[in-house]
Write a protein that holds these residues in place. Structure first.
Motif, PDB file in Angstrom:
ATOM      1  N   LEU A   9      -6.023  -3.785  -6.469  1.00 47.35           N
ATOM      2  CA  LEU A   9      -4.708  -4.136  -7.435  1.00 47.35           C
ATOM      3  C   LEU A   9      -3.720  -5.205  -6.399  1.00 47.35           C
ATOM      4  CD1 LEU A   9      -3.424  -3.300  -9.974  1.00 47.35           C
ATOM      5  CD2 LEU A   9      -2.287  -1.576  -8.757  1.00 47.35           C
ATOM      6  N   LEU A  10      -3.685  -5.009  -5.213  1.00 42.09           N
ATOM      7  CA  LEU A  10      -2.667  -5.643  -4.454  1.00 42.09           C
ATOM      8  C   LEU A  10      -3.210  -7.193  -4.193  1.00 42.09           C
ATOM      9  CD1 LEU A  10      -1.574  -3.308  -1.650  1.00 42.09           C
ATOM     10  CD2 LEU A  10      -0.208  -4.259  -3.154  1.00 42.09           C
ATOM     11  N   GLN A  11      -4.411  -7.389  -4.530  1.00 38.83           N
ATOM     12  CA  GLN A  11      -4.928  -8.422  -4.343  1.00 38.83           C
ATOM     13  C   GLN A  11      -4.724  -9.432  -5.670  1.00 38.83           C
ATOM     14  OE1 GLN A  11      -9.134  -8.156  -3.126  1.00 38.83           O
ATOM     15  NE2 GLN A  11      -8.516  -7.207  -1.030  1.00 38.83           N
TER      16      GLN A  11
ATOM     17  N   ASP B 214      -5.133   7.690  -6.828  1.00 44.80           N
ATOM     18  CA  ASP B 214      -6.214   8.403  -7.791  1.00 44.80           C
ATOM     19  C   ASP B 214      -6.646   7.303  -9.016  1.00 44.80           C
ATOM     20  OD1 ASP B 214      -6.214  10.283  -5.968  1.00 44.80           O
ATOM     21  OD2 ASP B 214      -4.903  11.835  -7.254  1.00 44.80           O
ATOM     22  N   SER B 215      -5.480   6.668  -9.519  1.00 43.14           N
ATOM     23  CA  SER B 215      -5.571   5.809 -10.713  1.00 43.14           C
ATOM     24  C   SER B 215      -6.321   4.565 -10.638  1.00 43.14           C
ATOM     25  CB  SER B 215      -4.437   5.491 -11.406  1.00 43.14           C
ATOM     26  OG  SER B 215      -3.689   6.657 -11.415  1.00 43.14           O
ATOM     27  N   PHE B 216      -6.480   3.962  -9.605  1.00 45.68           N
ATOM     28  CA  PHE B 216      -7.222   2.694  -9.139  1.00 45.68           C
ATOM     29  C   PHE B 216      -7.430   2.380  -7.683  1.00 45.68           C
ATOM     30  CE2 PHE B 216      -2.721   1.934 -10.596  1.00 45.68           C
ATOM     31  CZ  PHE B 216      -2.269   1.740  -9.525  1.00 45.68           C
TER      32      PHE B 216
ATOM     33  N   LEU C 214       1.283  -5.845 -12.983  1.00 41.87           N
ATOM     34  CA  LEU C 214       1.183  -4.337 -12.864  1.00 41.87           C
ATOM     35  C   LEU C 214       1.591  -3.930 -11.586  1.00 41.87           C
ATOM     36  CD1 LEU C 214       0.425  -1.915 -14.543  1.00 41.87           C
ATOM     37  CD2 LEU C 214      -2.003  -2.470 -13.978  1.00 41.87           C
ATOM     38  N   PRO C 215       1.268  -4.300 -10.374  1.00 44.47           N
ATOM     39  CA  PRO C 215       1.596  -3.451  -9.173  1.00 44.47           C
ATOM     40  C   PRO C 215       3.085  -3.658  -9.194  1.00 44.47           C
ATOM     41  CG  PRO C 215       0.125  -4.962  -8.741  1.00 44.47           C
ATOM     42  CD  PRO C 215       0.384  -5.304  -9.967  1.00 44.47           C
TER      43      PRO C 215
ATOM     44  N   ILE D 227       0.930  -1.285   0.092  1.00 41.98           N
ATOM     45  CA  ILE D 227      -0.014  -0.152   0.145  1.00 41.98           C
ATOM     46  C   ILE D 227       1.067   1.260   0.060  1.00 41.98           C
ATOM     47  CG2 ILE D 227      -1.573   1.345   1.499  1.00 41.98           C
ATOM     48  CD1 ILE D 227      -3.042  -1.359   2.056  1.00 41.98           C
ATOM     49  N   GLU D 228       1.963   1.230   0.789  1.00 39.12           N
ATOM     50  CA  GLU D 228       2.901   2.471   0.999  1.00 39.12           C
ATOM     51  C   GLU D 228       3.456   2.878  -0.340  1.00 39.12           C
ATOM     52  OE1 GLU D 228       2.966  -0.110   3.257  1.00 39.12           O
ATOM     53  OE2 GLU D 228       1.781   1.059   4.866  1.00 39.12           O
TER      54      GLU D 228
END
Length: 94
Positions: A25-27, A18-20, A32-33, A10-11
C-alpha cells in the motif's frame, strides 16, 4: 480550526495491518493510505473516494464528481480531504 494531516508510513498504518499488505500500500501512488491514516475507515466509501481522487486531473474534477457527493461530507471532513489532496500533491512534487 486547525487540521493536521499525518503522512502515511508503516507506524501510522499499523492499525490496518489485518486489512491489507502495508508495504504494498505504501508503494502505491494512490490517496487511500493518506485517507486511512487521517481518520477514514477502510470501507467501500473510502475506497471510492480514493479512486475518484486518483483518477481525477484537478481538484475541481474531484469536487464535481457524479460518482460521490462530496458536498454531503461534513465540513470538517471536506477540509481534511482538501488538505490531504494538497499535501499529497505537494509530496509528489518533491
Amino acid at each position: 480550526m486547525t487540521t493536521t494531516i499525518v503522512h502515511p508510513n508503516i507506524e501510522n498504518l499499523q492499525q490496518f495491518s489485518d486489512s491489507f499488505d502495508i508495504e504494498k500500500l505504501l508503494q502505491s501512488n494512490g490517496v487511500l493510505p493518506w485517507l486511512l491514516v487521517n481518520g477514514w475507515k477502510y470501507d467501500d466509501e473510502s475506497c471510492l473516494i480514493a479512486n475518484i481522487i486518483d483518477e481525477s486531473t484537478s481538484l475541481d474534477e474531484v469536487w464535481d464528481s457524479k460518482e460521490f457527493d462530496f458536498n454531503a461530507l461534513l465540513d470538517e471532513s471536506k477540509e481534511k480531504l482538501n488538505q490531504i489532496m494538497r499535501e499529497k500533491l505537494y509530496s509528489q512534487a518533491d
